[in-house]
Design an enzyme around this catalytic site. Structure first.
Site, PDB file in Angstrom:
ATOM      1  N   HIS A   1      92.010  -9.986  40.219  1.00  0.00           N
ATOM      2  CA  HIS A   1      91.189 -11.191  40.067  1.00  0.00           C
ATOM      3  C   HIS A   1      91.971 -12.407  40.562  1.00  0.00           C
ATOM      4  O   HIS A   1      93.148 -12.570  40.221  1.00  0.00           O
ATOM      5  CB  HIS A   1      90.795 -11.381  38.606  1.00  0.00           C
ATOM      6  CG  HIS A   1      89.636 -12.307  38.410  1.00  0.00           C
ATOM      7  ND1 HIS A   1      89.734 -13.674  38.587  1.00  0.00           N
ATOM      8  CD2 HIS A   1      88.344 -12.068  38.065  1.00  0.00           C
ATOM      9  CE1 HIS A   1      88.559 -14.221  38.351  1.00  0.00           C
ATOM     10  NE2 HIS A   1      87.689 -13.274  38.033  1.00  0.00           N
TER      11      HIS A   1
ATOM     12  N   ARG B   1      83.855 -20.895  39.250  1.00  0.00           N
ATOM     13  CA  ARG B   1      83.572 -21.140  40.672  1.00  0.00           C
ATOM     14  C   ARG B   1      82.078 -21.099  40.931  1.00  0.00           C
ATOM     15  O   ARG B   1      81.565 -21.810  41.799  1.00  0.00           O
ATOM     16  CB  ARG B   1      84.318 -20.104  41.520  1.00  0.00           C
ATOM     17  CG  ARG B   1      85.831 -20.383  41.569  1.00  0.00           C
ATOM     18  CD  ARG B   1      86.578 -19.289  42.313  1.00  0.00           C
ATOM     19  NE  ARG B   1      86.816 -18.130  41.463  1.00  0.00           N
ATOM     20  CZ  ARG B   1      86.493 -16.882  41.745  1.00  0.00           C
ATOM     21  NH1 ARG B   1      85.893 -16.621  42.888  1.00  0.00           N
ATOM     22  NH2 ARG B   1      86.757 -15.903  40.923  1.00  0.00           N
TER      23      ARG B   1
END
Length: 633
Positions: free
Chosen positions: A249, A265
C-alpha cells in the site's frame, strides 16, 4: 461470521433445528483484523451511472491477467445485495443528501462505487455481523482458541520432516502427495483460556483466517495476521496459489505501518514530493489532475501497485524526505477543509494526530509504502470450495476472504473489493457448507446426524487430548490423529535455544529488503537462503514458558512458524516467476509473459517447497468443473 450466519439461515430454512455452527477465533471476534479496514466495500449502486460490467472490467484490468472472469462476476453481481443485506442488519452506511448510499472513488475505478461508513467501515461491519451472531443460539463461539491443524480424511500418512529445503520446480506435471480424494472432518484447537486442547469434529469447515502480510517487517496488518490457515492447508498437502503476489500500500505512516486509507485520495488528497511537487505524472500516472478533483485511474487514483512503484522510483531519485524510518512523501489533505476531513475522514485525522504527530487540517501527512494485502491463498472456486492439487474439490472444506485465492483479485487487488469478497464468498461458502447436499456427511454416531460442528470433548492438559473411548472407529481414529497433532505442537513448550524474537526480526527484515515493490534474482536468492537458515533454526526455537493458560510465548512461536512456511513458498514462487505482472515486479525481467500462469506451491514428502505453474485458462476450467450447478445465494 458471514459464513456462519449463512449456514444458520440454511439450517433454519430446512428445519434443521439441532444443527450448530462452531465459530472458532484465536482472539475475541471484535479484535479481528477486519476492524482495521477503513475505506469501504465496492458495489454498484442500482440506478446510477455505474454498471456491473464496468466493475468487472476494472477488477480484471487490475488483476493483470490472473483474475478469473467467472469469479469476478460472481462477486460483482452479488455485491449490491450483500451490502444492502448488511444495512438491514444494522450497518450504518454513509448516505447522500438524497438518501442514497454514498460512494467514493478508489484507485483503478472508472466510477465511484465504494460504499463507506465514514472511514470506519470495517469497524462498523464487524460490529454489525458480530451483534447479529449474538442473536443466534445455534452459533457457539470458541473465542481465544488457537487452531493447530485441519483434520481431513485421507490425510498424509506422516508428518513431513521439517528440515527440507525450498527448491523451485517448473515441472507442470508434478504431483502433490495430496492428490487423492479428501474430505474435511474438523479441526484440532487449543483453548487458551482453559489451557487444554479441543477437538472439533464437523461435517464442513470454512477457513476465514486472513492473509500473511504481517510476515513483512513493515506492514499495515495486525499482529494476528500470520498466515495460520494457509500454513495449515500447506501442511495438509493442499496447494497455495500466487503467494508471490503481495500488495504494497502506498500511503502508510512511517515507522508504524498504520494505514492511511485510499479513501483520503478518493476524497481529493494529493501526494507531493520533498519539493512539494506532485510527482506521480513523472512515473506514468498522468496527466496531472486539478487539486481536489480526483479522476478515474489517474494520478492519486491510479492502482496501488503503480503508486507504490512511483514512490520507489522517486525515493531512488532523491525526491523523498529522509526520516529514520526511510524516505517519505506527503499526503496533503489541507485543501479539503476541516469540515470534509471531520465528516469523511475522522479516523485518518485521528491517526495522523496521534501516531504521526500532524494535524491534517493544517499539515500534510508523511507517508511511505508498507506490505498490506496478500492476493495469494488457498485455491478455491468462486464459491469458496477448496480444490486440491489435482483440481478436485476437498469435500466439506471451504475458504473465504484473504486466506483464499478465488480468482477475484488476480495479480493486484483493487481497493474495497476485499471487504465485499468476505461477504459474498463467505456467504456462499457458509451456504454450501450447511447444505444437505454437502458431500461431507456428519461424522458422529453419538451426536445428532445434522450437527454441522460439534466439540467432541476436551481433556485436561496432563492428558493433552480427548480420549477415543466410546466413539465409533472412524471418529476414534480422528481423535487419535488430533491427539497426535496436539502433542506435536504442545511438545514445543519448555525446549529450544533459538530466539524467536531474533528469527522474527530477521524474517521481516529480509522480506522488506528483498521481496518488496521491486525484486530481482540476486535479492530473491538472498531471501531464499535467509529463509532456509531461519527455517532450520526454527526447528530448535525456544519456548521458555511452559504455562498451560494464555501461553503467548508458545502461540506466537506457532504464528512465527506459519509465517515462515508461507514466506518460503512466496519467495520460491517469486524466484520462479521470471516476468513482471501486477504486484510482482522484477527488475531483471520487466516484460510480461504472453501466457498468464498461476504459481502453485506445495510441500513434497520431505517438506521441501515445490512450485509448479498452471495456465489461467486451466485454472478457470478446473474451478468451473468443481462449481455447483445451482445458484447458492
Amino acid at each position: 461470521m458471514s459464513a456462519a450466519l449463512a449456514a444458520v439461515e440454511t439450517f433454519a430454512a430446512e428445519g434443521r433445528d439441532d444443527a450448530v455452527v462452531a465459530l472458532v477465533s484465536k482472539v475475541y471476534p471484535m479484535r479481528s483484523h477486519t476492524v482495521a479496514a477503513e475505506g469501504g466495500a465496492a458495489g454498484v449502486v442500482p440506478g446510477g451511472a455505474d454498471t456491473a460490467e464496468q466493475h468487472v472490467a476494472d477488477t480484471l484490468r487490475g488483476g493483470a491477467g490472473l483474475g478469473h472472469d467467472d469469479a469476478v462476476r460472481f462477486v460483482v453481481d452479488r455485491a449490491p445485495a450483500e451490502l444492502a443485506r448488511l444495512e438491514r442488519l444494522g450497518m450504518p452506511w454513509s448516505r447522500t443528501a438524497d438518501g442514497d448510499p454514498a460512494v467514493r472513488r478508489f484507485g483503478g475505478m472508472t466510477n465511484p462505487r465504494t460504499w463507506f461508513a465514514a472511514d470506519k467501515t470495517g469497524f462498523h461491519l464487524l460490529h454489525t455481523l458480530f451483534q447479529t451472531t449474538l442473536r443466534e443460539p445455534s452459533i457457539r463461539r470458541y473465542d481465544e482458541h488457537v487452531v493447530l491443524d485441519l483434520l481431513l480424511s485421507d490425510a498424509p500418512s506422516s508428518d513431513a520432516p521439517s528440515s527440507g529445503a525450498s527448491r523451485p520446480s517448473s515441472g507442470a506435471g508434478s504431483q502433490s502427495p495430496a492428490d487423492a480424494s479428501r474430505a474435511a472432518r474438523g479441526v484440532v484447537a487449543y483453548d487458551q483460556q482453559r489451557g487444554e486442547p479441543v477437538t472439533i469434529l464437523a461435517a464442513a469447515v470454512v477457513l476465514a483466517t486472513g492473509g500473511y502480510a504481517r510476515a513483512w517487517g513493515t506492514s499495515t496488518n495486525a499482529g494476528i495476521v500470520t498466515g495460520d490457515g494457509l500454513s495449515m492447508a500447506l501442511r495438509a498437502g493442499l496447494p497455495l496459489r500466487d503467494l508471490e503476489m503481495v500488495q504494497v500500500h502506498p500511503t502508510c505512516l512511517p515507522g508504524s505501518g498504520i494505514l492511511i486509507t485510499e479513501a483520503a485520495r478518493g476524497e481529493g488528497g494529493v501526494l507531493v514530493d520533498a519539493a512539494g511537487e506532485r510527482y506521480l505524472a513523472d512515473y506514468g500516472l498522468g496527466p496531472v489532475t486539478p487539486v481536489g478533483e480526483p479522476a478515474a485511474r489517474q494520478m492519486e487514483l491510479g492502482p496501488r501497485d503503480k503508486l507504490s512503484q512511483a514512490f520507489w522510483h522517486a525515493d531512488r531519485a532523491g525526491r523523498t524526505i529522509p526520516t529514520r524510518d526511510g524516505g517519505v512523501v506527503h499526503l496533503d489533505l489541507r485543501h479539503l477543509g476541516k469540515a470534509v476531513i471531520d465528516e469523511r475522514l475522522p479516523l485518518v485525522a485521528g491517526l495522523a494526530r496521534r501516531f504521526g504527530g500532524v494535524d491534517p487540517v493544517r499539515e500534510p501527512i508523511p507517508v511511505r509504502p508498507a506490505a498490506h494485502y496478500t492476493m495469494g491463498g488457498i485455491v478455491t472456486t468462486a464459491h469458496g470450495q477448496v480444490l486440491d492439487a489435482a483440481g478436485a474439490p476437498v469435500a466439506g472444506l471451504f475458504a473465504a476472504g484473504e486466506c483464499a485465492s478465488t480468482g477475484l483479485h488476480g495479480a493486484n487487488r483493487l481497493g474495497s473489493n476485499s471487504l465485499v469478497e468476505t461477504l459474498v464468498v463467505g456467504r456462499a461458502a457458509g451456504t454450501l457448507a450447511a447444505a444437505p447436499s454437502s458431500p461431507s456427511e456428519p461424522l458422529s454416531s453419538s451426536g445428532p446426524p445434522s450437527t454441522a460442528a460439534r466439540p467432541a470433548s476436551s481433556a485436561p492438559p496432563s492428558s493433552a487430548v480427548p480420549s477415543s473411548q466410546s466413539q465409533d472407529p472412524g471418529e476414534a481414529a480422528l481423535v487419535d490423529r488430533a491427539r497426535a497433532r496436539a502433542e506435536h505442537w504442545l511438545a514445543m513448550r519448555g525446549r529450544g535455544t533459538e530466539s524467536p524474537a531474533e528469527i522474527r526480526r530477521e524474517l521481516g527484515t529480509v522480506l522488506d529488503a528483498e521481496v518488496g515493490i521491486f525484486r530481482d534474482a540476486d535479492g530473491l536468492a538472498r531471501a531464499a537462503a535467509t529463509l532456509e537458515d531461519l527455517h532450520a533454526r526454527y526447528q530448535d526455537v525456544r519456548v521458555a514458558d511452559t504455562a498451560a493458560v494464555f501461553n503467548t510465548d508458545w502461540s506466537q512461536v506457532l504464528e512465527l512458524g506459519a509465517m515462515l512456511a508461507v514466506a518460503r513458498g512466496a519467495v520460491a514462487a517469486a524466484i520462479g516467476r521470471t516476468e513482471s505482472r501486477g504486484a510482482h515486479q522484477r527488475l531483471d525481467h520487466p516484460h510480461t509473459d504472453d501466457v498468464a500462469r498461476h504459481s502453485l506451491v506445495t510441500l513434497d514428502a520431505a517438506g521441501a517447497v515445490e512450485v509448479r505453474w498452471q495456465p489461467v485458462d486451466a485454472a478457470v476450467s478446473a474451478a468451473a468443473a468443481a462449481t455447483p450447478g445451482k445458484d447458492h445465494r
